[in-house]
Design a protein around this motif. Structure first.
Motif, short mmCIF file in Angstrom:
data_model
loop_
_atom_site.label_atom_id
_atom_site.label_comp_id
_atom_site.label_asym_id
_atom_site.label_seq_id
_atom_site.Cartn_x
_atom_site.Cartn_y
_atom_site.Cartn_z
N VAL A 1 48.82 36.62 61.58
CA VAL A 1 49.55 37.86 61.77
C VAL A 1 50.66 37.63 62.79
O VAL A 1 50.42 37.04 63.84
CB VAL A 1 48.63 39.00 62.27
N TYR A 2 51.86 38.12 62.45
CA TYR A 2 52.98 38.05 63.39
C TYR A 2 53.40 39.46 63.77
O TYR A 2 53.51 40.34 62.91
CB TYR A 2 54.16 37.29 62.77
N CYS A 3 53.59 39.68 65.08
CA CYS A 3 53.92 41.00 65.60
C CYS A 3 55.26 40.94 66.33
O CYS A 3 55.58 39.93 66.96
CB CYS A 3 52.85 41.50 66.57
N ASP A 4 56.02 42.03 66.26
CA ASP A 4 57.30 42.05 66.96
C ASP A 4 57.73 43.49 67.19
O ASP A 4 57.34 44.40 66.45
CB ASP A 4 58.36 41.31 66.15
N GLY A 10 69.51 52.53 68.95
CA GLY A 10 69.05 53.60 69.81
C GLY A 10 67.58 53.94 69.69
O GLY A 10 67.09 54.87 70.33
N GLY A 11 66.85 53.18 68.86
CA GLY A 11 65.42 53.44 68.69
C GLY A 11 64.59 52.21 68.97
O GLY A 11 65.10 51.10 69.10
N ILE A 12 63.28 52.42 69.06
CA ILE A 12 62.33 51.32 69.27
C ILE A 12 61.40 51.27 68.08
O ILE A 12 60.75 52.26 67.73
CB ILE A 12 61.50 51.52 70.55
N GLY A 13 61.36 50.11 67.42
CA GLY A 13 60.49 49.94 66.27
C GLY A 13 59.55 48.77 66.46
O GLY A 13 59.83 47.86 67.26
N VAL A 14 58.46 48.77 65.73
CA VAL A 14 57.47 47.70 65.84
C VAL A 14 56.93 47.38 64.45
O VAL A 14 56.87 48.26 63.58
CB VAL A 14 56.33 48.10 66.80
N ALA A 15 56.60 46.11 64.25
CA ALA A 15 56.09 45.69 62.94
C ALA A 15 55.05 44.59 63.11
O ALA A 15 55.03 43.87 64.11
CB ALA A 15 57.23 45.20 62.05
N ALA A 16 54.18 44.48 62.12
CA ALA A 16 53.19 43.40 62.06
C ALA A 16 53.07 42.98 60.60
O ALA A 16 53.02 43.84 59.70
CB ALA A 16 51.84 43.85 62.59
N SER A 27 51.87 44.49 55.41
CA SER A 27 52.59 44.72 56.67
C SER A 27 52.47 46.18 57.08
O SER A 27 52.17 47.05 56.26
CB SER A 27 54.08 44.35 56.52
N LEU A 28 52.69 46.42 58.36
CA LEU A 28 52.70 47.77 58.91
C LEU A 28 53.88 47.91 59.86
O LEU A 28 54.21 46.96 60.59
CB LEU A 28 51.40 48.07 59.67
N THR A 29 54.52 49.06 59.86
CA THR A 29 55.62 49.33 60.78
C THR A 29 55.44 50.70 61.41
O THR A 29 54.80 51.58 60.84
CB THR A 29 56.98 49.29 60.05
N ALA A 155 60.85 45.19 62.05
CA ALA A 155 60.88 45.92 63.32
C ALA A 155 62.21 46.64 63.50
O ALA A 155 62.26 47.77 64.01
CB ALA A 155 60.63 44.96 64.49
N LYS A 156 63.31 46.01 63.08
CA LYS A 156 64.62 46.66 63.18
C LYS A 156 64.71 47.86 62.24
O LYS A 156 65.28 48.89 62.59
CB LYS A 156 65.72 45.65 62.85
N ASP A 157 64.13 47.73 61.05
CA ASP A 157 64.10 48.87 60.12
C ASP A 157 63.29 50.01 60.72
O ASP A 157 63.67 51.19 60.61
CB ASP A 157 63.49 48.45 58.78
N ALA A 158 62.18 49.67 61.36
CA ALA A 158 61.33 50.69 61.98
C ALA A 158 62.06 51.37 63.14
O ALA A 158 61.88 52.56 63.38
CB ALA A 158 60.03 50.06 62.47
#
Length: 226
Positions: A1-4, A10-16, A27-29, A155-158
């Motif tokens: 699993v890779y997380c970032d 202007g937003g904060i996103g996260v993905a795995a 994947s999850l965002t 993560a950028k999309d999120a």
């Protein structure tokens, strides 16, 4: 699993992203909100909970072990730090998710023993540590590493507001937004105050003369000097 986690637009996103035999499985965002209220560090911690949530969905594949990759050295070191610090409540979610993962693996690996104990009316308690070889590795970011590039894109999309169905996320992320970060709020206020200071200074009667001597005012260097 890779997380970032990423601060973008202007937003904060996260993905795995979960990989099985080098192939992307799922994947999850998640979109934390504005970067005026949240930090990338906070997102990196949330990323670990998303990664553990993905691993819990494929317990049968990880009896021998699993690897979690992150490019945040700060979060990796914070996992062993039990002293109060920013986003500590989110680290508690990480530890709880890891314990639940070990419990699920242990239950699956000892199904006959568990069934026999329950049939005999005895209590059977699953282990919350050591059931599988769960490793955390640091992965350098932004160097063209394919697996890490993929999670960075998500993560950028999120960060721009695109995220997974809430029903597929960990329970603590399903109901309401996360509290605003004190550090992010403080930094936002300082930025606003600095902008106000600069606008007022440019309207000052002293600005034209002093600007000919030093056009960097108001600057941090000047504040240190005085």
């Amino acid at each position: 699993v890779y997380c970032d986690s990423s601060s973008y637009g202007g937003g904060i996103g996260v993905a795995a992203v979960l990989y099985l035999d080098s192939m992307e499985e799922s994947s999850l965002t998640y979109h934390l909100g504005s970067d005026a209220e949240h930090t990338v560090y906070k997102g990196e911690v949330v990323g670990f909970t998303l990664g553990l949530h993905l691993l819990a969905s494929v317990v049968g594949w990880i009896r021998r072990g699993a690897i979690m990759g992150s490019n945040s050295q700060a979060v990796i070191m914070a996992l062993d730090n039990q002293h109060p610090h920013p986003a500590h409540y989110l680290l508690d979610h990480v530890h709880t998710a890891a314990e639940n993962l070990h419990r699920k693996v242990n239950q699956l690996s000892h199904t006959p023993e568990r069934h026999a104990a329950l049939c005999a009316g005895k209590k059977w308690t699953a282990c919350t540590r050591g059931a599988t070889d769960l490793q955390v590795h640091w992965t350098p970011g932004h160097i063209g590493f394919g697996l890490n590039v993929r999670v960075d894109e998500l993560a950028k999309d999120a960060a721009q507001g695109t995220f997974s169905d809430p029903k597929t996320l960990p329970v603590y992320l399903q109901s309401k937004p996360l509290p605003a970060s004190i550090l992010a709020t403080r930094q936002c206020m300082l930025t606003d105050i600095e902008g106000l200071w600069q606008r007022r200074w440019k309207k000052s009667l002293r600005f034209p003369k002093i600007n000919r001597i030093n056009d960097t005012l108001p600057s941090k260097g000047y504040m240190h000097l005085v």
